[in-house]
Motif scaffolding. Structure first.
Motif, PDB file in Angstrom:
ATOM      1  N   GLY A 129       0.858  -1.203   0.000  1.00 36.84           N
ATOM      2  CA  GLY A 129       0.000   0.000   0.000  1.00 36.84           C
ATOM      3  C   GLY A 129       0.883   1.238   0.000  1.00 36.84           C
ATOM      4  N   ARG A 130       0.519   2.210  -0.838  1.00 34.45           N
ATOM      5  CA  ARG A 130       1.365   3.411  -0.986  1.00 34.45           C
ATOM      6  C   ARG A 130       0.593   4.692  -0.691  1.00 34.45           C
ATOM      7  N   SER A 131      -0.343   4.637   0.262  1.00 35.18           N
ATOM      8  CA  SER A 131      -1.119   5.845   0.566  1.00 35.18           C
ATOM      9  C   SER A 131      -0.190   6.926   1.112  1.00 35.18           C
ATOM     10  N   VAL A 191      -1.621  -1.571  15.832  1.00 34.84           N
ATOM     11  CA  VAL A 191      -1.166  -0.259  15.346  1.00 34.84           C
ATOM     12  C   VAL A 191      -2.153   0.862  15.719  1.00 34.84           C
ATOM     13  N   GLY A 192      -3.442   0.549  15.740  1.00 35.17           N
ATOM     14  CA  GLY A 192      -4.482   1.566  15.977  1.00 35.17           C
ATOM     15  C   GLY A 192      -4.249   2.435  17.210  1.00 35.17           C
ATOM     16  N   PRO A 193      -4.094   1.825  18.400  1.00 39.58           N
ATOM     17  CA  PRO A 193      -3.893   2.654  19.602  1.00 39.58           C
ATOM     18  C   PRO A 193      -2.634   3.507  19.544  1.00 39.58           C
ATOM     19  N   MET A 194      -1.630   3.042  18.781  1.00 43.29           N
ATOM     20  CA  MET A 194      -0.374   3.795  18.678  1.00 43.29           C
ATOM     21  C   MET A 194      -0.549   5.054  17.834  1.00 43.29           C
ATOM     22  N   THR A 195      -1.484   5.007  16.885  1.00 40.50           N
ATOM     23  CA  THR A 195      -1.748   6.171  16.039  1.00 40.50           C
ATOM     24  C   THR A 195      -2.229   7.326  16.929  1.00 40.50           C
ATOM     25  N   ILE A 196      -3.064   6.989  17.892  1.00 39.64           N
ATOM     26  CA  ILE A 196      -3.616   8.029  18.775  1.00 39.64           C
ATOM     27  C   ILE A 196      -2.537   8.619  19.686  1.00 39.64           C
ATOM     28  N   ASP A 218       0.278  -4.923  10.988  1.00 38.10           N
ATOM     29  CA  ASP A 218      -0.977  -4.937  10.228  1.00 38.10           C
ATOM     30  C   ASP A 218      -1.724  -3.635  10.507  1.00 38.10           C
ATOM     31  N   VAL A 219      -1.750  -2.758   9.516  1.00 31.87           N
ATOM     32  CA  VAL A 219      -2.361  -1.431   9.693  1.00 31.87           C
ATOM     33  C   VAL A 219      -3.854  -1.460   9.358  1.00 31.87           C
ATOM     34  N   GLY A 220      -4.249  -2.384   8.515  1.00 28.37           N
ATOM     35  CA  GLY A 220      -5.627  -2.406   7.998  1.00 28.37           C
ATOM     36  C   GLY A 220      -6.692  -2.471   9.080  1.00 28.37           C
ATOM     37  N   ILE A 221      -7.762  -1.745   8.856  1.00 29.40           N
ATOM     38  CA  ILE A 221      -8.940  -1.839   9.731  1.00 29.40           C
ATOM     39  C   ILE A 221     -10.162  -1.837   8.826  1.00 29.40           C
ATOM     40  N   THR A 222     -10.878  -2.951   8.796  1.00 27.77           N
ATOM     41  CA  THR A 222     -12.131  -2.998   8.041  1.00 27.77           C
ATOM     42  C   THR A 222     -13.229  -3.448   8.991  1.00 27.77           C
ATOM     43  N   ARG A 223     -14.347  -2.711   8.952  1.00 29.22           N
ATOM     44  CA  ARG A 223     -15.495  -3.082   9.795  1.00 29.22           C
ATOM     45  C   ARG A 223     -16.419  -3.977   9.000  1.00 29.22           C
ATOM     46  N   VAL A 242       1.639  -3.828   6.329  1.00 28.27           N
ATOM     47  CA  VAL A 242       0.519  -4.010   5.410  1.00 28.27           C
ATOM     48  C   VAL A 242      -0.549  -2.960   5.647  1.00 28.27           C
ATOM     49  N   ALA A 243      -0.827  -2.150   4.620  1.00 26.26           N
ATOM     50  CA  ALA A 243      -1.815  -1.066   4.745  1.00 26.26           C
ATOM     51  C   ALA A 243      -2.554  -0.915   3.428  1.00 26.26           C
ATOM     52  N   LEU A 244      -3.448  -1.872   3.147  1.00 23.54           N
ATOM     53  CA  LEU A 244      -4.193  -1.744   1.890  1.00 23.54           C
ATOM     54  C   LEU A 244      -5.703  -1.706   2.087  1.00 23.54           C
ATOM     55  N   GLY A 245      -6.181  -2.137   3.254  1.00 27.00           N
ATOM     56  CA  GLY A 245      -7.627  -2.048   3.505  1.00 27.00           C
ATOM     57  C   GLY A 245      -8.421  -3.171   2.905  1.00 27.00           C
ATOM     58  N   LYS A 246      -7.764  -4.353   2.731  1.00 28.01           N
ATOM     59  CA  LYS A 246      -8.494  -5.537   2.236  1.00 28.01           C
ATOM     60  C   LYS A 246      -8.386  -6.616   3.297  1.00 28.01           C
ATOM     61  N   PRO A 247      -9.527  -6.914   3.975  1.00 31.66           N
ATOM     62  CA  PRO A 247      -9.468  -7.822   5.117  1.00 31.66           C
ATOM     63  C   PRO A 247      -8.872  -9.189   4.794  1.00 31.66           C
ATOM     64  N   THR A 249       5.099  -1.717  -2.369  1.00 28.63           N
ATOM     65  CA  THR A 249       4.231  -2.379  -3.350  1.00 28.63           C
ATOM     66  C   THR A 249       2.832  -1.753  -3.358  1.00 28.63           C
ATOM     67  N   HIS A 250       2.080  -2.013  -4.426  1.00 26.73           N
ATOM     68  CA  HIS A 250       0.756  -1.409  -4.609  1.00 26.73           C
ATOM     69  C   HIS A 250      -0.067  -2.282  -5.538  1.00 26.73           C
ATOM     70  N   SER A 251      -1.195  -1.765  -5.998  1.00 26.07           N
ATOM     71  CA  SER A 251      -2.118  -2.616  -6.754  1.00 26.07           C
ATOM     72  C   SER A 251      -1.572  -3.029  -8.132  1.00 26.07           C
ATOM     73  N   ARG A 252      -0.561  -2.318  -8.612  1.00 29.39           N
ATOM     74  CA  ARG A 252      -0.008  -2.705  -9.931  1.00 29.39           C
ATOM     75  C   ARG A 252       1.216  -3.613  -9.794  1.00 29.39           C
ATOM     76  N   THR A 253       1.577  -3.941  -8.577  1.00 33.10           N
ATOM     77  CA  THR A 253       2.750  -4.796  -8.358  1.00 33.10           C
ATOM     78  C   THR A 253       2.488  -6.190  -8.934  1.00 33.10           C
TER      79      THR A 253
HETATM   80  N1  LIG Z   1      -4.450   1.546  12.331  1.00 31.01           N
HETATM   81  C1  LIG Z   1      -4.604   2.836  12.011  1.00 31.01           C
HETATM   82  O1  LIG Z   1      -4.458   3.707  12.848  1.00 31.01           O
HETATM   83  C2  LIG Z   1      -4.899   3.190  10.603  1.00 31.01           C
HETATM   84  C3  LIG Z   1      -4.553   4.450  10.094  1.00 31.01           C
HETATM   85  C4  LIG Z   1      -4.780   4.706   8.733  1.00 31.01           C
HETATM   86  C5  LIG Z   1      -5.368   3.736   7.941  1.00 31.01           C
HETATM   87  N2  LIG Z   1      -5.741   2.539   8.493  1.00 31.01           N
HETATM   88  C6  LIG Z   1      -6.331   1.465   7.681  1.00 31.01           C
HETATM   89  O2  LIG Z   1      -5.311   0.986   6.808  1.00 31.01           O
HETATM   90  C7  LIG Z   1      -5.880   0.535   5.584  1.00 31.01           C
HETATM   91  C8  LIG Z   1      -5.203   1.282   4.436  1.00 31.01           C
HETATM   92  O3  LIG Z   1      -5.548   2.659   4.498  1.00 31.01           O
HETATM   93  P1  LIG Z   1      -4.740   3.771   3.674  1.00 31.01           P
HETATM   94  O4  LIG Z   1      -5.483   5.046   3.850  1.00 31.01           O
HETATM   95  O5  LIG Z   1      -3.297   3.670   4.000  1.00 31.01           O
HETATM   96  O6  LIG Z   1      -4.852   3.201   2.194  1.00 31.01           O
HETATM   97  P2  LIG Z   1      -5.624   3.666   0.872  1.00 31.01           P
HETATM   98  O7  LIG Z   1      -5.483   5.123   0.637  1.00 31.01           O
HETATM   99  O8  LIG Z   1      -6.981   3.049   0.876  1.00 31.01           O
HETATM  100  O9  LIG Z   1      -4.719   2.922  -0.205  1.00 31.01           O
HETATM  101  C9  LIG Z   1      -4.654   1.528  -0.300  1.00 31.01           C
HETATM  102  C10 LIG Z   1      -3.348   1.151  -0.927  1.00 31.01           C
HETATM  103  O10 LIG Z   1      -3.348  -0.270  -1.090  1.00 31.01           O
HETATM  104  C11 LIG Z   1      -2.966  -0.579  -2.421  1.00 31.01           C
HETATM  105  N3  LIG Z   1      -3.607  -1.801  -2.859  1.00 31.01           N
HETATM  106  C12 LIG Z   1      -4.921  -1.994  -3.113  1.00 31.01           C
HETATM  107  N4  LIG Z   1      -5.119  -3.247  -3.544  1.00 31.01           N
HETATM  108  C13 LIG Z   1      -3.912  -3.847  -3.567  1.00 31.01           C
HETATM  109  C14 LIG Z   1      -3.478  -5.147  -3.929  1.00 31.01           C
HETATM  110  N5  LIG Z   1      -4.320  -6.080  -4.357  1.00 31.01           N
HETATM  111  N6  LIG Z   1      -2.155  -5.425  -3.833  1.00 31.01           N
HETATM  112  C15 LIG Z   1      -1.280  -4.489  -3.393  1.00 31.01           C
HETATM  113  N7  LIG Z   1      -1.644  -3.238  -3.042  1.00 31.01           N
HETATM  114  C16 LIG Z   1      -2.950  -2.924  -3.131  1.00 31.01           C
HETATM  115  C17 LIG Z   1      -3.397   0.599  -3.253  1.00 31.01           C
HETATM  116  O11 LIG Z   1      -2.641   0.630  -4.445  1.00 31.01           O
HETATM  117  P3  LIG Z   1      -2.802   1.811  -5.563  1.00 31.01           P
HETATM  118  O12 LIG Z   1      -2.052   2.981  -5.019  1.00 31.01           O
HETATM  119  O13 LIG Z   1      -2.179   1.222  -6.763  1.00 31.01           O
HETATM  120  O14 LIG Z   1      -4.276   2.057  -5.690  1.00 31.01           O
HETATM  121  C18 LIG Z   1      -3.116   1.764  -2.315  1.00 31.01           C
HETATM  122  O15 LIG Z   1      -1.792   2.204  -2.433  1.00 31.01           O
HETATM  123  C19 LIG Z   1      -7.385   0.788   5.726  1.00 31.01           C
HETATM  124  O16 LIG Z   1      -7.985  -0.388   6.200  1.00 31.01           O
HETATM  125  C20 LIG Z   1      -7.462   1.868   6.794  1.00 31.01           C
HETATM  126  O17 LIG Z   1      -8.703   1.836   7.489  1.00 31.01           O
HETATM  127  C21 LIG Z   1      -5.507   2.260   9.788  1.00 31.01           C
END
Ligand SMILES: NC(=O)c1ccc[n+]([C@@H]2O[C@H](COP(=O)([O-])OP(=O)(O)OC[C@H]3O[C@@H](n4cnc5c(N)ncnc54)[C@H](OP(=O)(O)O)[C@@H]3O)[C@@H](O)[C@H]2O)c1
Length: 293
Positions: free
Chosen positions: A164-166, A271-276, A231-236, A210-215, A191-195
């Motif tokens: 994930g490259r947000s 990771v969530g509580p650490m963000t705060i 693991d950064v992802g959080i999906t409800r 890992v921060a892509l938002g796919k559970p 890495t990202h979605s085009r990798t």
């Molecule tokens: N724990 C916390 O405090 C915290 C804080 C922030 C975010 N989050 C969570 O972290 C997750 C990610 O959020 P975000 O804002 O960083 O991301 P985002 O803006 O939604 O971007 C997702 C990234 O994942 C990449 N991606 C999507 N599908 C992929 C695949 N199949 N293979 C590889 N890479 C892929 C995308 O690639 P492209 O750039 O090519 O589209 C994009 O760079 C979410 O679940 C969010 O809720 C948690």
């Protein structure tokens, strides 16, 4: 496998922050004040803002919420940002993202004074981070760095793969892990979605962020034995058995991946509580910066 307990670490850091605030008060200094701007009624955003305000209360920091309707215009929101920039009582503020579609997040982020940008999203603060100059680090990457330090995780010479490259997580954490410092000195693959052939790459990771938002996207066959995972992802997902009505999922299939990992963060409680707490630390920095000037 060792669980990286973000909740416990965050509680320890909160105690340290509380002690720092108490000391500021003793010295007759100003109690730091964090403001959160909340636009609309997105459930997740309300939960995050409430958690941030609650954390401020716990450590003795002043906090307030500016609530705006989701019909607020971009101009009105920018006026609110300008007001907060000029308010001497406010040390730092955040505008909770995402914003309604009719408002440019880029414009709003750039309007926030870099000295009060405790989320660390302003381009000038991102630029300073790239140059390894003192700045507010984006809260989630900063939280990951603190976990690495507190758990004494070796990073020197390791291969760190970021998925994930947000602009708020993936890109900055990739930069931070490649810096010439500790934590850092990793060889980083972003890495990202085009990798192409992602599993081949993730299997070579010593540290996987890992921060892509796919559970449950990362499965056991995608990691090697001994990997360190954040693991950064959080999906409800709706779950009627839970009091909240939903269950949280990370981007890693925890049950099958954890046995292969040397360290791993759970979701929730990683990771969530650490963000705060990173936000709290940045707000103290902001308040101190003002006191020094
Ligand atoms: N724990 C916390 O405090 C915290 C804080 C922030 C975010 N989050 C969570 O972290 C997750 C990610 O959020 P975000 O804002 O960083 O991301 P985002 O803006 O939604 O971007 C997702 C990234 O994942 C990449 N991606 C999507 N599908 C992929 C695949 N199949 N293979 C590889 N890479 C892929 C995308 O690639 P492209 O750039 O090519 O589209 C994009 O760079 C979410 O679940 C969010 O809720 C948690």
């Amino acid at each position: 496998m060792q669980l990286i307990d973000g909740k416990k670490t965050a509680a320890e850091i909160k105690d340290e922050v509380a002690a720092e605030i108490a000391l500021l008060k003793d010295k007759g200094g100003k109690v730091p004040h964090l403001v959160a701007v909340l636009v609309g009624s997105n459930g997740a955003s309300i939960t995050y803002v409430n958690a941030k305000i609650e954390a401020c209360k716990k450590v003795g920091m002043h906090s307030s919420i500016v609530r705006l309707n989701d019909t607020v215009s971009e101009k009105e929101l920018l006026e609110e940002v300008a007001k907060l920039n000029n308010d001497k009582d406010v040390d730092g503020f955040i505008v909770q993202l995402p914003l309604p579609k009719h408002i440019s997040e880029k414009k709003v982020t750039e309007a926030i004074s870099p000295q009060k940008d405790v989320d660390g999203f302003h381009p000038s603060n991102i630029g300073k981070m790239m140059l390894n100059l003192p700045t507010f680090l984006p809260a989630t990457p900063y939280g990951i760095l603190q976990l690495i330090e507190r758990y004494n995780i070796e990073t020197n010479g390791k291969h760190c793969v970021v998925v994930g490259r947000s602009a708020i997580v993936g890109s900055p954490v990739a930069n931070l892990m490649s810096r010439n410092s500790y934590p850092g000195n990793c060889t980083v693959t972003l890495t990202h979605s085009r990798t192409v052939n992602l599993p081949e790459i993730t299997r070579t990771a010593d540290i996987l962020i890992v921060a892509l938002g796919k559970p449950e996207f990362i499965t056991a066959d995608m990691v090697k034995e001994g990997v360190v995972i954040f693991d950064v992802g959080i999906t409800r997902k709706a779950d009627s058995t839970k009091k909240s009505g939903y269950k949280l999922f990370g981007d890693v299939k925890f049950d099958e991946v954890a046995p292969k990992a040397s360290f791993i963060t759970p979701v929730p409680g990683g990771v969530g509580p650490m963000t705060i707490v990173s936000l709290l630390k940045n707000t103290i920095l902001a308040a101190k910066g003002k006191m020094e000037s």
